[in-house]
Design an enzyme around this catalytic site. Structure first.
Site, PDB file in Angstrom:
ATOM      1  N   HIS A 167       0.848  -1.199   0.000  1.00  0.00           N
ATOM      2  CA  HIS A 167       0.000   0.000   0.000  1.00  0.00           C
ATOM      3  C   HIS A 167       0.883   1.248   0.000  1.00  0.00           C
ATOM      4  CE1 HIS A 167      -4.251  -1.429   1.213  1.00  0.00           C
ATOM      5  NE2 HIS A 167      -3.621  -2.374   0.543  1.00  0.00           N
ATOM      6  N   TYR A 200      -9.344   5.814   7.037  1.00  0.00           N
ATOM      7  CA  TYR A 200      -9.529   6.174   8.454  1.00  0.00           C
ATOM      8  C   TYR A 200     -10.507   7.339   8.464  1.00  0.00           C
ATOM      9  CZ  TYR A 200      -5.266   3.512   9.708  1.00  0.00           C
ATOM     10  OH  TYR A 200      -4.331   2.523   9.909  1.00  0.00           O
ATOM     11  N   PRO A 219      -4.963   0.601  18.464  1.00  0.00           N
ATOM     12  CA  PRO A 219      -4.645   0.129  17.108  1.00  0.00           C
ATOM     13  C   PRO A 219      -4.677   1.214  16.018  1.00  0.00           C
ATOM     14  CG  PRO A 219      -6.808  -0.673  17.804  1.00  0.00           C
ATOM     15  CD  PRO A 219      -6.212   0.011  18.981  1.00  0.00           C
ATOM     16  N   LYS A 240       0.470   0.062  15.057  1.00  0.00           N
ATOM     17  CA  LYS A 240       1.854  -0.047  15.534  1.00  0.00           C
ATOM     18  C   LYS A 240       2.160  -1.263  16.419  1.00  0.00           C
ATOM     19  CE  LYS A 240       3.707   3.295  13.473  1.00  0.00           C
ATOM     20  NZ  LYS A 240       3.572   2.611  12.204  1.00  0.00           N
ATOM     21  N   TYR A 282       3.781   6.631  10.213  1.00  0.00           N
ATOM     22  CA  TYR A 282       2.925   5.515   9.796  1.00  0.00           C
ATOM     23  C   TYR A 282       3.741   4.400   9.131  1.00  0.00           C
ATOM     24  CZ  TYR A 282      -1.299   3.088   8.330  1.00  0.00           C
ATOM     25  OH  TYR A 282      -2.285   2.139   8.168  1.00  0.00           O
TER      26      TYR A 282
HETATM   27  P1  RFL Z   1       0.411 -11.717  21.648  1.00  0.00           P
HETATM   28  O1  RFL Z   1       0.043 -11.747  20.229  1.00  0.00           O
HETATM   29  O2  RFL Z   1      -0.609 -11.330  22.646  1.00  0.00           O
HETATM   30  O3  RFL Z   1       0.998 -13.151  22.002  1.00  0.00           O
HETATM   31  C1  RFL Z   1       1.241 -13.538  23.339  1.00  0.00           C
HETATM   32  C2  RFL Z   1       1.220 -15.047  23.438  1.00  0.00           C
HETATM   33  O4  RFL Z   1       1.538 -15.413  24.790  1.00  0.00           O
HETATM   34  C3  RFL Z   1       0.647 -16.417  25.222  1.00  0.00           C
HETATM   35  N1  RFL Z   1       0.529 -16.353  26.689  1.00  0.00           N
HETATM   36  C4  RFL Z   1       1.089 -17.247  27.517  1.00  0.00           C
HETATM   37  N2  RFL Z   1       1.852 -18.315  27.297  1.00  0.00           N
HETATM   38  C5  RFL Z   1       2.244 -19.029  28.370  1.00  0.00           C
HETATM   39  N3  RFL Z   1       1.909 -18.718  29.650  1.00  0.00           N
HETATM   40  C6  RFL Z   1       1.148 -17.630  29.920  1.00  0.00           C
HETATM   41  N4  RFL Z   1       0.820 -17.325  31.178  1.00  0.00           N
HETATM   42  C7  RFL Z   1       0.702 -16.844  28.823  1.00  0.00           C
HETATM   43  N5  RFL Z   1      -0.061 -15.740  28.712  1.00  0.00           N
HETATM   44  C8  RFL Z   1      -0.157 -15.455  27.423  1.00  0.00           C
HETATM   45  C9  RFL Z   1      -0.656 -16.107  24.521  1.00  0.00           C
HETATM   46  O5  RFL Z   1      -1.468 -17.280  24.426  1.00  0.00           O
HETATM   47  C10 RFL Z   1      -0.156 -15.625  23.169  1.00  0.00           C
HETATM   48  O6  RFL Z   1      -0.096 -16.676  22.216  1.00  0.00           O
HETATM   49  O7  RFL Z   1       1.671 -10.745  21.909  1.00  0.00           O
HETATM   50  P2  RFL Z   1       2.910 -10.381  20.917  1.00  0.00           P
HETATM   51  O8  RFL Z   1       3.538 -11.623  20.363  1.00  0.00           O
HETATM   52  O9  RFL Z   1       3.770  -9.435  21.676  1.00  0.00           O
HETATM   53  O10 RFL Z   1       2.260  -9.636  19.659  1.00  0.00           O
HETATM   54  C11 RFL Z   1       1.670  -8.378  19.782  1.00  0.00           C
HETATM   55  C12 RFL Z   1       0.549  -8.212  18.758  1.00  0.00           C
HETATM   56  O11 RFL Z   1      -0.313  -9.322  18.854  1.00  0.00           O
HETATM   57  C13 RFL Z   1      -0.248  -6.918  18.963  1.00  0.00           C
HETATM   58  O12 RFL Z   1       0.621  -5.851  19.273  1.00  0.00           O
HETATM   59  C14 RFL Z   1      -1.072  -6.517  17.710  1.00  0.00           C
HETATM   60  O13 RFL Z   1      -2.044  -7.464  17.424  1.00  0.00           O
HETATM   61  C15 RFL Z   1      -1.714  -5.165  17.904  1.00  0.00           C
HETATM   62  N6  RFL Z   1      -2.583  -4.777  16.784  1.00  0.00           N
HETATM   63  C16 RFL Z   1      -2.038  -4.229  15.631  1.00  0.00           C
HETATM   64  N7  RFL Z   1      -0.704  -4.111  15.498  1.00  0.00           N
HETATM   65  C17 RFL Z   1      -0.166  -3.645  14.326  1.00  0.00           C
HETATM   66  O14 RFL Z   1       1.062  -3.527  14.240  1.00  0.00           O
HETATM   67  N8  RFL Z   1      -0.954  -3.303  13.242  1.00  0.00           N
HETATM   68  C18 RFL Z   1      -2.289  -3.410  13.288  1.00  0.00           C
HETATM   69  O15 RFL Z   1      -2.925  -3.142  12.279  1.00  0.00           O
HETATM   70  C19 RFL Z   1      -2.906  -3.855  14.522  1.00  0.00           C
HETATM   71  N9  RFL Z   1      -4.224  -3.983  14.630  1.00  0.00           N
HETATM   72  C20 RFL Z   1      -3.968  -4.942  16.868  1.00  0.00           C
HETATM   73  C21 RFL Z   1      -4.778  -4.520  15.760  1.00  0.00           C
HETATM   74  C22 RFL Z   1      -4.568  -5.512  17.984  1.00  0.00           C
HETATM   75  C23 RFL Z   1      -5.934  -5.653  18.037  1.00  0.00           C
HETATM   76  N10 RFL Z   1      -6.492  -6.282  19.197  1.00  0.00           N
HETATM   77  C24 RFL Z   1      -7.557  -7.139  19.219  1.00  0.00           C
HETATM   78  C25 RFL Z   1      -5.734  -6.245  20.438  1.00  0.00           C
HETATM   79  C26 RFL Z   1      -6.138  -4.648  15.796  1.00  0.00           C
HETATM   80  C27 RFL Z   1      -6.737  -5.184  16.936  1.00  0.00           C
HETATM   81  C28 RFL Z   1      -8.236  -5.250  16.945  1.00  0.00           C
HETATM   82  C1  PHB Z   2      -6.497  -4.092  10.478  1.00  0.00           C
HETATM   83  O1  PHB Z   2      -6.525  -4.344   9.257  1.00  0.00           O
HETATM   84  O2  PHB Z   2      -6.861  -4.906  11.322  1.00  0.00           O
HETATM   85  C2  PHB Z   2      -5.998  -2.762  10.922  1.00  0.00           C
HETATM   86  C3  PHB Z   2      -5.468  -1.889   9.991  1.00  0.00           C
HETATM   87  C4  PHB Z   2      -5.019  -0.645  10.392  1.00  0.00           C
HETATM   88  C5  PHB Z   2      -5.111  -0.279  11.725  1.00  0.00           C
HETATM   89  C6  PHB Z   2      -5.632  -1.157  12.657  1.00  0.00           C
HETATM   90  C7  PHB Z   2      -6.082  -2.413  12.262  1.00  0.00           C
HETATM   91  O3  PHB Z   2      -4.679   0.945  12.105  1.00  0.00           O
END
Ligand code: RFL
Ligand code: PHB
Length: 395
Positions: free
Chosen positions: A78, A206, A298, A302, A390
């Site tokens: 993108h 957005y 989100p 980041k 970004y």
């Molecule tokens: P995770 O992915 O939470 O993985 C942690 C793992 O640890 C396990 N765990 C345990 N294992 C053993 N013993 C325990 N006591 C444990 N407790 C937990 C869990 O089961 C899990 O498998 O952390 P990690 O690896 O640091 O990754 C971080 C990312 O997942 C997170 O920052 C992103 O998803 C955030 N996020 C976004 N980030 C972006 O860079 N771009 C995006 O577009 C974006 N969109 C988002 C997002 C997060 C969202 N939600 C739901 C939080 C959109 C959403 C809606």
């Molecule tokens: C997504 O596709 O889940 C997404 C994209 C951009 C954002 C957050 C989430 O800023």
């Protein structure tokens, strides 16, 4: 406990999310032995729907981990995105402003690719591990204990990487007084929906609207990911697909609302929005990585990218330790990672503040928000600041 079994590795990694898997794979490729432990199953992890936007630095690390092939084949490059307000699109041309672009590729797929690569390399991952706990992180002989199928196990190691997310055990294992936390909770959440339907636009939108924020994103040319700002007490059962699509349409400029095609959702969830940072990110031989150390709302996309930059710094430090016998990289880890983390925390907070309606917004606040959006989209310098953050600050 019966039948205790012991294991030894160089780096014990708690958490098989993107940070644990990426760190594990980089270490494996570099010949450093590691074991990954997660409290849930592989399929449970692959069922989570989260991030979608990858910075170039994250893509580079996935390549370094030899897990980037499918991402290059199927990921969507993108060059820009739209800020929609005042009933119109205002395009931010990321590539023209920065020479860089982002890749739209789901976190679920990143996770799947890393798991497959790990399996191909024969590195050990232990899923469904209960009561995972780090021990003696302040001494010279740390170890991790866990229970699986009723049997207690112990893994002795040189270092422990706490990659276990915001609700994990690693951060909580640190002695009180050793860490300081900074937190901001936002007075709204995001209601997200996934549907197999062509995205309304080929770039992300957005939208800032009097009814609240909306985001049009995607996973592929045939799979759309949409979000709308919702109250903190919103309940998923009150949001039928029809209600969601109607609300989304109302928050988009008319030409997008008319072009929006809908389909039954196959995932719908509510996420609260929070900024959170723990300092320091290291205690003795335990390192906090990714969401275990920090959370961002989100809006700036980041979270996953920050997890990747933490991994980059920690991997560099561990490699220096094992290859050169120098601890300067691991000693610098917390400070180096935090310097970048705080900039992304600031950016995510700023974008969240600029794009959402807050319950207590005064008329004055509203005018300031409108002036900011107008400035941002009409000043090249201001657009550049947005674009540079970004696409991701360098690491
Ligand atoms: P995770 O992915 O939470 O993985 C942690 C793992 O640890 C396990 N765990 C345990 N294992 C053993 N013993 C325990 N006591 C444990 N407790 C937990 C869990 O089961 C899990 O498998 O952390 P990690 O690896 O640091 O990754 C971080 C990312 O997942 C997170 O920052 C992103 O998803 C955030 N996020 C976004 N980030 C972006 O860079 N771009 C995006 O577009 C974006 N969109 C988002 C997002 C997060 C969202 N939600 C739901 C939080 C959109 C959403 C809606
Ligand atoms: C997504 O596709 O889940 C997404 C994209 C951009 C954002 C957050 C989430 O800023």
């Amino acid at each position: 406990m019966q039948g205790r079994k012991n294991l030894r590795t160089q780096v014990a990694i708690i958490g098989s999310g993107p940070s644990g898997l990426l760190l594990g794979q980089l270490l494996t490729e570099a010949g450093v032995d590691n074991v990954i432990l997660d409290r849930v199953s592989k399929n449970y992890i692959l069922g989570r729907v989260r991030a979608g936007v990858l910075e170039e630095g994250t893509v580079g690390l996935l390549d370094e981990a030899k897990a980037g092939a499918r991402l290059h084949a199927e990921g969507l490059p993108h060059d820009g995105f739209s800020l929609a307000f005042d009933g119109r699109d205002h395009r931010i041309d990321l590539h023209e402003l920065t020479g860089r672009r982002v890749t739209v590729y789901g976190q679920t797929e990143v996770t799947r690719d890393l798991m497959q690569r790990r399996e191909a390399c024969g590195s050990l991952s232990i899923y469904d591990a209960a009561d995972v706990a780090p021990h003696d992180v302040d001494g010279g002989s740390p170890f991790v204990t866990y229970t699986k199928d009723g049997i207690g196990h112990r893994i002795d190691c040189d270092f422990i990487a706490g990659c276990d997310g915001f609700h994990g055990t690693s951060r909580r294992a640190l002695p009180e007084g050793a860490v300081r936390s900074f937190e901001k909770v936002y007075p709204f959440g995001w209601l997200g929906l996934l549907a197999d339907v062509a995205p309304v636009s080929n770039e992300l939108i957005y939208a800032n609207h009097p009814r609240g924020f909306a985001l049009c994103s995607m996973r592929s040319a045939t799979r759309s990911r949409y979000y709308i700002q919702c109250p903190l007490d919103a309940k998923i059962e009150d949001w039928s697909d029809d209600r969601f699509w109607d609300e989304l349409r109302r928050r988009l400029p008319a030409h997008h609302a008319e072009a929006l095609t809908t389909a039954p959702s196959f995932e719908k969830s509510i996420a609260p929005l929070r900024s959170f940072v723990t300092e320091p990110m290291r205690f003795g031989r335990l390192f906090l990585v990714g969401d275990a150390a920090h959370i961002v709302p989100p809006t700036g996309a980041k979270g996953l990218n920050l997890a990747a930059s933490d991994v980059h710094y920690l991997f560099g430090g561990l490699l220096e330790h094992y290859r050169e016998g120098s601890d300067s990289g691991i000693d610098a880890y917390s400070q180096t990672a935090l310097t970048r983390v705080w900039k992304a925390v600031r950016f995510s907070w700023w974008m969240t503040t600029m794009m959402h309606r807050f319950p207590d917004t005064s008329d004055f606040d509203q005018k300031i928000q409108e002036a900011e959006l107008d400035y941002l989209t009409h000043s090249r310098a201001a657009s550049m600041v947005l674009a540079e953050n970004y696409v991701g600050l360098p690491f």
